[in-house]
Design a protein around this motif. Structure first.
Motif, PDB file in Angstrom:
ATOM      1  N   UNK A 139      26.292  56.953 -37.803  1.00 18.42           N
ATOM      2  CA  UNK A 139      26.784  58.295 -37.715  1.00 18.42           C
ATOM      3  C   UNK A 139      27.387  58.751 -36.519  1.00 18.42           C
ATOM      4  N   UNK A 140      27.233  57.663 -35.394  1.00 13.66           N
ATOM      5  CA  UNK A 140      27.718  57.758 -34.295  1.00 13.66           C
ATOM      6  C   UNK A 140      26.429  58.741 -33.577  1.00 13.66           C
ATOM      7  N   UNK A 141      26.986  59.593 -32.411  1.00 10.84           N
ATOM      8  CA  UNK A 141      25.943  60.508 -31.646  1.00 10.84           C
ATOM      9  C   UNK A 141      25.335  61.418 -32.535  1.00 10.84           C
ATOM     10  N   UNK A 142      25.852  61.803 -33.891  1.00  8.47           N
ATOM     11  CA  UNK A 142      25.081  62.785 -34.483  1.00  8.47           C
ATOM     12  C   UNK A 142      23.696  62.356 -34.884  1.00  8.47           C
ATOM     13  N   UNK A 143      23.455  60.945 -34.870  1.00 11.75           N
ATOM     14  CA  UNK A 143      22.408  60.279 -35.043  1.00 11.75           C
ATOM     15  C   UNK A 143      20.847  61.263 -34.160  1.00 11.75           C
ATOM     16  N   UNK A 144      21.520  61.204 -33.008  1.00 11.09           N
ATOM     17  CA  UNK A 144      20.449  62.092 -32.246  1.00 11.09           C
ATOM     18  C   UNK A 144      20.079  63.377 -32.201  1.00 11.09           C
ATOM     19  N   UNK A 145      20.874  64.215 -33.023  1.00 10.99           N
ATOM     20  CA  UNK A 145      20.802  65.356 -33.361  1.00 10.99           C
ATOM     21  C   UNK A 145      20.091  65.329 -34.602  1.00 10.99           C
ATOM     22  N   UNK A 146      20.105  64.632 -35.703  1.00 10.41           N
ATOM     23  CA  UNK A 146      19.774  64.713 -36.726  1.00 10.41           C
ATOM     24  C   UNK A 146      18.264  64.156 -37.055  1.00 10.41           C
ATOM     25  N   UNK A 147      18.179  62.805 -36.602  1.00 11.02           N
ATOM     26  CA  UNK A 147      16.872  61.917 -36.642  1.00 11.02           C
ATOM     27  C   UNK A 147      15.650  62.418 -36.031  1.00 11.02           C
ATOM     28  N   UNK A 148      15.776  62.941 -34.698  1.00  9.82           N
ATOM     29  CA  UNK A 148      14.388  63.178 -33.911  1.00  9.82           C
ATOM     30  C   UNK A 148      13.669  64.574 -34.685  1.00  9.82           C
ATOM     31  N   UNK A 149      14.482  65.569 -34.977  1.00 11.06           N
ATOM     32  CA  UNK A 149      13.824  66.775 -35.516  1.00 11.06           C
ATOM     33  C   UNK A 149      13.109  66.291 -37.030  1.00 11.06           C
ATOM     34  N   UNK A 150      13.835  65.588 -37.693  1.00 11.67           N
ATOM     35  CA  UNK A 150      13.475  64.818 -38.985  1.00 11.67           C
ATOM     36  C   UNK A 150      12.112  64.130 -38.839  1.00 11.67           C
ATOM     37  N   UNK A 151      12.271  63.435 -37.838  1.00 13.95           N
ATOM     38  CA  UNK A 151      10.869  62.414 -37.390  1.00 13.95           C
ATOM     39  C   UNK A 151       9.811  63.276 -37.182  1.00 13.95           C
ATOM     40  N   UNK A 161       0.907  63.846 -34.365  1.00 18.04           N
ATOM     41  CA  UNK A 161       1.795  64.509 -33.373  1.00 18.04           C
ATOM     42  C   UNK A 161       3.213  64.715 -33.595  1.00 18.04           C
ATOM     43  N   UNK A 162       3.579  65.872 -33.882  1.00 16.11           N
ATOM     44  CA  UNK A 162       5.288  65.978 -34.245  1.00 16.11           C
ATOM     45  C   UNK A 162       6.084  65.477 -32.840  1.00 16.11           C
ATOM     46  N   UNK A 163       5.567  65.656 -31.760  1.00 14.59           N
ATOM     47  CA  UNK A 163       6.002  65.337 -30.670  1.00 14.59           C
ATOM     48  C   UNK A 163       6.510  63.654 -30.629  1.00 14.59           C
ATOM     49  N   UNK A 164       5.469  63.088 -30.914  1.00 14.91           N
ATOM     50  CA  UNK A 164       5.496  61.481 -31.060  1.00 14.91           C
ATOM     51  C   UNK A 164       6.522  61.127 -31.983  1.00 14.91           C
ATOM     52  N   UNK A 165       6.710  61.996 -33.170  1.00 14.68           N
ATOM     53  CA  UNK A 165       7.798  61.318 -34.007  1.00 14.68           C
ATOM     54  C   UNK A 165       9.312  61.999 -33.432  1.00 14.68           C
ATOM     55  N   UNK A 166       9.367  63.016 -32.553  1.00 15.96           N
ATOM     56  CA  UNK A 166      10.467  63.375 -32.128  1.00 15.96           C
ATOM     57  C   UNK A 166      10.980  62.374 -31.017  1.00 15.96           C
ATOM     58  N   UNK A 167       9.865  61.804 -30.091  1.00 16.29           N
ATOM     59  CA  UNK A 167      10.242  60.892 -29.262  1.00 16.29           C
ATOM     60  C   UNK A 167      10.843  59.420 -29.862  1.00 16.29           C
ATOM     61  N   UNK A 168       9.967  59.139 -31.017  1.00 12.24           N
ATOM     62  CA  UNK A 168      10.292  57.992 -31.582  1.00 12.24           C
ATOM     63  C   UNK A 168      11.887  58.162 -32.250  1.00 12.24           C
ATOM     64  N   UNK A 169      12.083  59.207 -32.761  1.00 11.79           N
ATOM     65  CA  UNK A 169      13.503  59.292 -33.179  1.00 11.79           C
ATOM     66  C   UNK A 169      14.761  59.083 -32.150  1.00 11.79           C
ATOM     67  N   UNK A 170      14.234  60.207 -31.043  1.00  9.61           N
ATOM     68  CA  UNK A 170      15.300  60.037 -29.978  1.00  9.61           C
ATOM     69  C   UNK A 170      15.334  58.774 -29.357  1.00  9.61           C
ATOM     70  N   UNK A 171      14.185  57.934 -28.892  1.00  8.35           N
ATOM     71  CA  UNK A 171      14.047  56.844 -28.231  1.00  8.35           C
ATOM     72  C   UNK A 171      14.923  55.611 -29.127  1.00  8.35           C
TER      73      UNK A 171
END
Length: 505
Positions: A139-151, A161-171
């Motif tokens: 999904x190109x760059x859209x993945x960086x918007x969609x996946x982190x908050x979902x994770x 810890x939800x921040x860990x999920x956020x970091x895992x998603x963005x990382x």
């Protein structure tokens, strides 16, 4: 001031300096327009000294051609449109996005990403997040918007810890951006630019979108494991237990989505089955004379084949869920996906002129031959040269965040130079890709960096740029290190990085 505060201060000043310097760079379109003018001026200066070089392909003595001469000005004016319309990446990317964009606009990619993470067993949640993050560049760059908050939401729901999920998603979505099990738009874009750069040395050499495919497949599985370990062994212990009181709402789901997704899978499998049959029939038009696939019309036509596959699954999903009611809706969604590429199309106009001037003036050949001779004279060749190039590109990520713009800047210099040293352009491209992906999560100039920071503020109001960068650093450094190890392995054993392509020419 204690040493820890001092270190933080120095680190903060460094980040501020990078941000200020990066923000002073012009827009990529203007940057390449300026570079095109620089090439014109440089060609004029070098031609005054009668500089020439022996073409490594033909063996002929080729002079630096003056773009400011009558002949040069005529070339600039008469070739401007053909430079743009004939630029290889343009057609490849537009074609890919017709299919991928359709699948995205009808909601298929979004649903697949959500379901993969939300339905993952508790023990495999981290691996699912990282895997989907890496695969998210579909999904190109859209993945960086969609996946982190979902994770973040999934981690929160399972008591982590939800921040860990956020970091895992963005990382994973950012640092693992270049890897995928499928051929995606990034492959087409970079391959096109690599082909244009390779023409400086060899007019017949073509870098295809599948030339890094084998390496990318290996990378997906290796980085999934590594990313999960980074999250569970480094990020989560550092963050500790989440004590906040964030309120996270569930995502709403169309009741027909499950059935639509099932139909999309069936349609995709039927398409693949028909393709397999077409390849295996006697005297297939998709294979070569010996019945093989390397090389073959199948690989040469991989982009339209993938385009029609995405169209097939996108239409199956869209019709079932109700987003596609008439044939007009199909073209509407395709038009919307192309509209999203308007900025890229504008940038390509400037990039295509810059590379064309670079090639016509013979400055590219001159730099490639002399640069290769210099590296050979100082004995800086082999794998250490590749590693050095990767590190240089990673550093440049702090100043130029556009992946296509940076490769368009580097490719005309490094692709022909490394070809002179015996490296395949696809291998040079691979070195670029791993460096660009690994470190794009580290720079505040990344447009999604600030978005992720805003997501973090939902859970930690005190989080700042330094907080986010320090959490992304393990992903950036470890992913880069692991990728370098993989490149060393492929290099040492001369393993194929794609169908019929090895690190060496």
């Amino acid at each position: 001031m204690n040493s820890q505060t001092k270190k933080k201060s120095i680190f903060g000043k460094l980040l501020n300096g990078i941000e200020v310097l990066g923000n002073k760079l012009p827009d990529p379109f203007i940057l390449f327009a300026v570079l095109a003018v620089v090439v014109i001026i440089l060609s004029y200066i070098l031609s005054l000294f009668g500089i020439s070089v022996v073409h490594p392909g033909s063996g002929e003595q080729v002079p630096i051609k003056n773009l400011a001469s009558g002949e040069g000005i005529e070339y600039i004016i008469t070739s401007m449109l053909s430079n743009f319309t004939g630029f290889a990446p343009l057609g490849l990317v537009l074609a890919m996005m017709l299919g991928v964009g359709l699948a995205e606009k009808v909601g298929l990619l979004d649903y697949a990403i959500r379901k993969t993470i939300l339905k993952a067993p508790r023990a495999l949640v981290t691996y699912a997040v990282v895997f989907v993050g890496i695969m998210g560049n579909l999904a190109s760059d859209a993945a960086m918007i969609l996946i982190p908050p979902l994770a973040a939401m999934v981690f929160y729901k399972v008591g982590r810890n939800p921040i860990a999920g956020l970091i895992a998603g963005f990382g994973s979505a950012g640092a693992g951006f270049t890897a995928n099990l499928l051929i995606v738009g990034t492959d087409a874009l970079l391959a096109g630019i690599s082909t244009e750069a390779a023409k400086i040395i060899d007019e017949t050499l073509v870098v295809t979108p599948v030339d890094n495919w084998y390496f990318n497949i290996v990378s997906v599985f290796v980085l999934t494991i590594v990313g999960a370990l980074i999250t569970e062994k480094i990020i989560e212990p550092r963050l500790g237990k989440y004590e906040g009181e964030a309120v996270i709402e569930d995502f709403e789901e169309n009741p027909k989505a499950g059935k639509a997704f099932r139909n999309a899978i069936i349609a995709g499998l039927v398409y693949i089955a028909i393709l397999v049959i077409a390849i295996n029939v006697p005297n297939s038009a998709l294979t070569n004379e010996d019945g093989g696939l390397i090389p073959s019309p199948f690989l040469s036509g991989i982009v339209p084949i993938i385009l029609f596959w995405f169209m097939t699954i996108g239409i199956a999903y869209g019709v079932t869920i109700g987003n596609i009611k008439t044939s007009k809706d199909v073209s509407k969604y395709m038009a919307e996906s192309i509209k999203d590429l308007s900025g890229y199309i504008v940038l390509i106009f400037a990039i295509s002129q810059f590379i064309a001037y670079f090639n016509w003036s013979n400055i590219g050949i001159w730099i490639a031959v002399n640069g290769a001779e210099f590296l050979t004279d100082i004995n800086f060749t082999g794998i250490w040269l590749i590693i050095g190039y990767i590190i240089l590109t990673a550093i440049l990520e702090f100043f130029i965040t556009s992946g296509s713009a940076k490769w368009a800047l580097e490719a005309p210099i490094f692709v022909p130079m490394f070809m002179q040293l015996g490296y395949h352009p696809a291998f040079t491209q691979l070195g670029y890709r791993v460096a660009d992906s690994s470190f794009n999560i580290m720079t505040p100039l990344n447009p999604y960096f600030v978005v992720i920071l805003s997501f973090m503020h939902q859970y930690d109001k005190k989080a700042g740029i330094g907080t986010l960068m320090s959490l992304m650093l393990p992903f950036a450094l470890i992913y880069l290190a692991v990728w370098i190890i993989l490149i060393v392995i492929f290099y040492t054993f001369n393993l194929p990085i794609g169908p019929g392509v090895t690190p060496f020419l």
